[in-house]
Design an enzyme around this catalytic site. Sequence first.
Site, PDB file in Angstrom:
ATOM      1  N   SER A  15      50.438  43.359  64.332  1.00 15.48           N
ATOM      2  CA  SER A  15      50.641  44.807  64.205  1.00 15.48           C
ATOM      3  C   SER A  15      49.542  45.593  64.907  1.00 15.48           C
ATOM      4  CB  SER A  15      50.668  45.200  62.719  1.00 15.48           C
ATOM      5  OG  SER A  15      51.828  44.687  62.112  1.00 15.48           O
TER       6      SER A  15
ATOM      7  N   CYS B 262      56.630  49.975  76.990  1.00 16.32           N
ATOM      8  CA  CYS B 262      57.689  48.943  77.090  1.00 16.32           C
ATOM      9  C   CYS B 262      58.290  48.670  75.719  1.00 16.32           C
ATOM     10  CB  CYS B 262      57.116  47.642  77.667  1.00 16.32           C
ATOM     11  SG  CYS B 262      56.294  47.859  79.251  1.00 16.32           S
TER      12      CYS B 262
ATOM     13  N   PHE C  91      46.927  53.746  59.364  1.00 17.76           N
ATOM     14  CA  PHE C  91      47.037  52.374  59.877  1.00 17.76           C
ATOM     15  C   PHE C  91      45.844  51.519  59.460  1.00 17.76           C
ATOM     16  CE2 PHE C  91      49.009  55.153  63.139  1.00 17.76           C
ATOM     17  CZ  PHE C  91      50.325  54.814  62.874  1.00 17.76           C
TER      18      PHE C  91
ATOM     19  N   LEU D 101      52.142  39.978  74.344  1.00 13.35           N
ATOM     20  CA  LEU D 101      51.245  40.976  73.736  1.00 13.35           C
ATOM     21  C   LEU D 101      50.645  40.416  72.445  1.00 13.35           C
ATOM     22  CD1 LEU D 101      50.146  43.923  73.662  1.00 13.35           C
ATOM     23  CD2 LEU D 101      52.189  44.551  72.360  1.00 13.35           C
ATOM     24  N   THR D 102      51.510  39.977  71.534  1.00 16.59           N
ATOM     25  CA  THR D 102      51.064  39.504  70.214  1.00 16.59           C
ATOM     26  C   THR D 102      50.209  38.243  70.352  1.00 16.59           C
ATOM     27  OG1 THR D 102      53.008  40.433  69.170  1.00 16.59           O
ATOM     28  CG2 THR D 102      51.941  38.624  68.008  1.00 16.59           C
TER      29      THR D 102
ATOM     30  N   GLU E 224      58.512  43.909  67.278  1.00 16.03           N
ATOM     31  CA  GLU E 224      58.551  45.272  67.863  1.00 16.03           C
ATOM     32  C   GLU E 224      58.176  46.328  66.832  1.00 16.03           C
ATOM     33  OE1 GLU E 224      58.950  44.670  70.770  1.00 16.03           O
ATOM     34  OE2 GLU E 224      60.515  43.175  71.072  1.00 16.03           O
TER      35      GLU E 224
ATOM     36  N   PHE F 100      52.894  49.722  74.976  1.00 12.35           N
ATOM     37  CA  PHE F 100      53.668  50.521  74.011  1.00 12.35           C
ATOM     38  C   PHE F 100      54.866  51.198  74.697  1.00 12.35           C
ATOM     39  CE2 PHE F 100      49.804  51.163  71.006  1.00 12.35           C
ATOM     40  CZ  PHE F 100      50.127  50.003  70.335  1.00 12.35           C
TER      41      PHE F 100
ATOM     42  N   ASN G 237      58.721  50.720  73.385  1.00 10.58           N
ATOM     43  CA  ASN G 237      59.688  51.798  73.088  1.00 10.58           C
ATOM     44  C   ASN G 237      61.084  51.401  73.549  1.00 10.58           C
ATOM     45  OD1 ASN G 237      57.744  53.492  72.037  1.00 10.58           O
ATOM     46  ND2 ASN G 237      57.459  54.653  73.930  1.00 10.58           N
TER      47      ASN G 237
ATOM     48  N   TRP H 183      54.411  34.035  69.349  1.00 10.86           N
ATOM     49  CA  TRP H 183      55.731  34.644  69.112  1.00 10.86           C
ATOM     50  C   TRP H 183      56.299  35.259  70.382  1.00 10.86           C
ATOM     51  CZ3 TRP H 183      57.644  32.426  65.310  1.00 10.86           C
ATOM     52  CH2 TRP H 183      56.912  32.177  64.141  1.00 10.86           C
TER      53      TRP H 183
HETATM   54  P1  TGC Z   1      46.819  54.309  69.324  1.00 12.54           P
HETATM   55  O1  TGC Z   1      45.359  54.621  69.448  1.00 12.54           O
HETATM   56  O2  TGC Z   1      47.636  55.095  68.361  1.00 12.54           O
HETATM   57  O3  TGC Z   1      47.514  54.376  70.730  1.00 12.54           O
HETATM   58  C1  TGC Z   1      46.907  53.823  71.885  1.00 12.54           C
HETATM   59  C2  TGC Z   1      47.538  54.516  73.066  1.00 12.54           C
HETATM   60  O4  TGC Z   1      48.925  54.215  73.098  1.00 12.54           O
HETATM   61  C3  TGC Z   1      49.696  55.425  72.990  1.00 12.54           C
HETATM   62  N1  TGC Z   1      50.859  55.095  72.166  1.00 12.54           N
HETATM   63  C4  TGC Z   1      52.094  55.116  72.674  1.00 12.54           C
HETATM   64  N2  TGC Z   1      52.551  55.455  73.897  1.00 12.54           N
HETATM   65  C5  TGC Z   1      53.886  55.382  74.096  1.00 12.54           C
HETATM   66  N3  TGC Z   1      54.729  54.972  73.137  1.00 12.54           N
HETATM   67  C6  TGC Z   1      54.319  54.643  71.905  1.00 12.54           C
HETATM   68  N4  TGC Z   1      55.180  54.228  70.990  1.00 12.54           N
HETATM   69  C7  TGC Z   1      52.939  54.694  71.623  1.00 12.54           C
HETATM   70  N5  TGC Z   1      52.166  54.405  70.538  1.00 12.54           N
HETATM   71  C8  TGC Z   1      50.913  54.667  70.890  1.00 12.54           C
HETATM   72  C9  TGC Z   1      48.752  56.409  72.324  1.00 12.54           C
HETATM   73  O5  TGC Z   1      49.137  57.748  72.596  1.00 12.54           O
HETATM   74  C10 TGC Z   1      47.452  56.041  72.978  1.00 12.54           C
HETATM   75  O6  TGC Z   1      47.488  56.528  74.297  1.00 12.54           O
HETATM   76  P2  TGC Z   1      46.150  57.007  75.038  1.00 12.54           P
HETATM   77  O7  TGC Z   1      46.594  57.398  76.410  1.00 12.54           O
HETATM   78  O8  TGC Z   1      45.629  58.153  74.227  1.00 12.54           O
HETATM   79  O9  TGC Z   1      45.225  55.839  75.019  1.00 12.54           O
HETATM   80  O10 TGC Z   1      46.906  52.755  69.044  1.00 12.54           O
HETATM   81  P3  TGC Z   1      46.943  52.045  67.703  1.00 12.54           P
HETATM   82  O11 TGC Z   1      46.854  50.575  67.962  1.00 12.54           O
HETATM   83  O12 TGC Z   1      45.946  52.664  66.757  1.00 12.54           O
HETATM   84  O13 TGC Z   1      48.441  52.407  67.256  1.00 12.54           O
HETATM   85  C11 TGC Z   1      48.796  52.200  66.020  1.00 12.54           C
HETATM   86  C12 TGC Z   1      50.179  51.520  65.940  1.00 12.54           C
HETATM   87  C13 TGC Z   1      50.228  50.822  64.612  1.00 12.54           C
HETATM   88  C14 TGC Z   1      51.239  52.607  66.006  1.00 12.54           C
HETATM   89  C15 TGC Z   1      50.412  50.520  67.080  1.00 12.54           C
HETATM   90  O14 TGC Z   1      49.376  49.605  67.130  1.00 12.54           O
HETATM   91  C16 TGC Z   1      51.710  49.762  66.948  1.00 12.54           C
HETATM   92  O15 TGC Z   1      52.788  50.243  67.325  1.00 12.54           O
HETATM   93  N6  TGC Z   1      51.663  48.498  66.441  1.00 12.54           N
HETATM   94  C17 TGC Z   1      52.806  47.618  66.407  1.00 12.54           C
HETATM   95  C18 TGC Z   1      52.721  46.676  67.561  1.00 12.54           C
HETATM   96  C19 TGC Z   1      54.013  45.957  67.796  1.00 12.54           C
HETATM   97  O16 TGC Z   1      55.092  46.530  67.752  1.00 12.54           O
HETATM   98  N7  TGC Z   1      53.906  44.674  68.112  1.00 12.54           N
HETATM   99  C20 TGC Z   1      55.064  43.875  68.380  1.00 12.54           C
HETATM  100  C21 TGC Z   1      54.965  43.274  69.716  1.00 12.54           C
HETATM  101  S1  TGC Z   1      56.342  42.293  70.020  1.00 12.54           S
HETATM  102  C22 TGC Z   1      55.717  40.983  70.877  1.00 12.54           C
HETATM  103  O17 TGC Z   1      54.612  40.881  71.268  1.00 12.54           O
HETATM  104  C23 TGC Z   1      56.662  39.949  71.206  1.00 12.54           C
HETATM  105  S2  TGC Z   1      57.701  40.595  72.365  1.00 12.54           S
HETATM  106  C24 TGC Z   1      59.242  40.211  71.762  1.00 12.54           C
HETATM  107  C25 TGC Z   1      59.552  38.807  72.091  1.00 12.54           C
HETATM  108  O18 TGC Z   1      58.906  38.209  72.953  1.00 12.54           O
HETATM  109  O19 TGC Z   1      60.519  38.256  71.483  1.00 12.54           O
END
Ligand code: TGC
Length: 386
Positions: free
Chosen positions: A140, A240, A385, A133-134, A365, A238, A242, A164
């Site tokens: 973020s 996943c 955000f 994903l990243t 995450e 998202f 969770n 990552w």
């Molecule tokens: P936003 O517009 O708020 O949401 C888009 C759609 O997603 C839904 N949604 C969720 N659904 C389920 N669970 C959640 N926790 C959800 N969060 C959002 C939301 O309802 C919407 O749905 P729909 O149907 O209306 O389209 O999107 P945004 O980008 O503005 O959200 C803001 C924010 C900051 C919360 C979000 O971007 C976020 O959580 N950012 C952090 C990303 C993150 O955690 N990245 C880490 C990834 S880890 C990785 O890639 C490596 S994997 C680990 C490894 O390999 O070691």
Amino acid sequence: MTEEFDLISIDSLLSDEERALRDSVRSFVDAAIKPNIAGWYEDAVFPLEIVPEMAKLGLLGMHLTGYGCAGRSAVDYGLAAAELEAGDSGLRTFVSVQGSLAMSAIHKHGSEEQKNQWLPAMAKGEAIGCFGLTEPTAGSDPGAMKTFARRDGDDWVLNGSKRWIGLASVAKVAIIWAQTEDGVRGFVVPTGTPGFTATPIGPKLSMRASIQCDIELTDVRLPASALLPEAKGLRGPFECLNEARYGIIWGAMGAARDSYLAALAYAQERLQFDKPLAGYQLTQAKLVNMALEINKGFLLALHLGRLKDAGALQPHQISVGKLNNCREAIKICRDARAMLGGNGITLDYPPLRHANNLESVRTYEGTDEIHTLILGNKITGIPAFR
Ligand code: TGC
């Protein structure tokens, strides 16, 4: 748990089956991980040889049902995550990436064909998965991803970069999230597909017994059947995240508990000014503060786990757990390191290794800041955000 830190009888809130599962994972960690982790960490190797044993214990995709998965509860999964991370965050990360991210993406969003092709092999540890994903410029804010999948007849052609990505260089299959003309979609990509490369990132000061990679996708051509049919938009990844964030709530407390127990044992044995360190009031205050946070952290994890098993866990509640438990765990590990004095900077003792690992855990995450803003949004109704 033991009375050394289970001050409020959290153990009594677990069933016999839950305690048995926890104890079997703890025995595995004590036998297979703890005697070797300092060497793996120093040499920066992920011990692939223990994957079959983890599979045998049912740890891979353990909370998923069917397709050869163990079908255990969320609380069981959490208890296992805590024990694994008491060994090392890198080993818990493997189980998270495999089960909560790669397998859960296929389980939640995949076709029957994709589930049958990949999940049984992944549960057996015969196929390792990763979750892309990243990106180098989208962490973020995954909505800013540049990886693009274009249609070419029935095929898809992927171009872009991911960063990552845990386990990518040893994975047989990658879940890759990409922009398309219809928004973000997910793809099941066998890593042997021409144009796919994964390169470990290093040297690292954290998660040294684990692998994180850069992925390059250059004209990666996939059949139509590679698309995850049920994931549309960012909600797909998202959902996943969770799962993985939930496991971290427990895992971080496992690292904290291991650090606390190391500091306690040391303080009881180490004499200074003719008495054990544990006999000094400043030491006792540190130990008590650690024990209080560990008890609260496990209680929070268990409460959220029970909600998850009841199908009632909300995403913002996962943020409460991840933010709190990572924040407290890293403080506990650092305090434990300080209590070990100079000996605490060696790999003979776990606290600094755990603290360094938790720098990654509090970052991936969803960083502390992102989970703070998710909760700020929940409380105020105002998204901050952007
Ligand atoms: P936003 O517009 O708020 O949401 C888009 C759609 O997603 C839904 N949604 C969720 N659904 C389920 N669970 C959640 N926790 C959800 N969060 C959002 C939301 O309802 C919407 O749905 P729909 O149907 O209306 O389209 O999107 P945004 O980008 O503005 O959200 C803001 C924010 C900051 C919360 C979000 O971007 C976020 O959580 N950012 C952090 C990303 C993150 O955690 N990245 C880490 C990834 S880890 C990785 O890639 C490596 S994997 C680990 C490894 O390999 O070691």
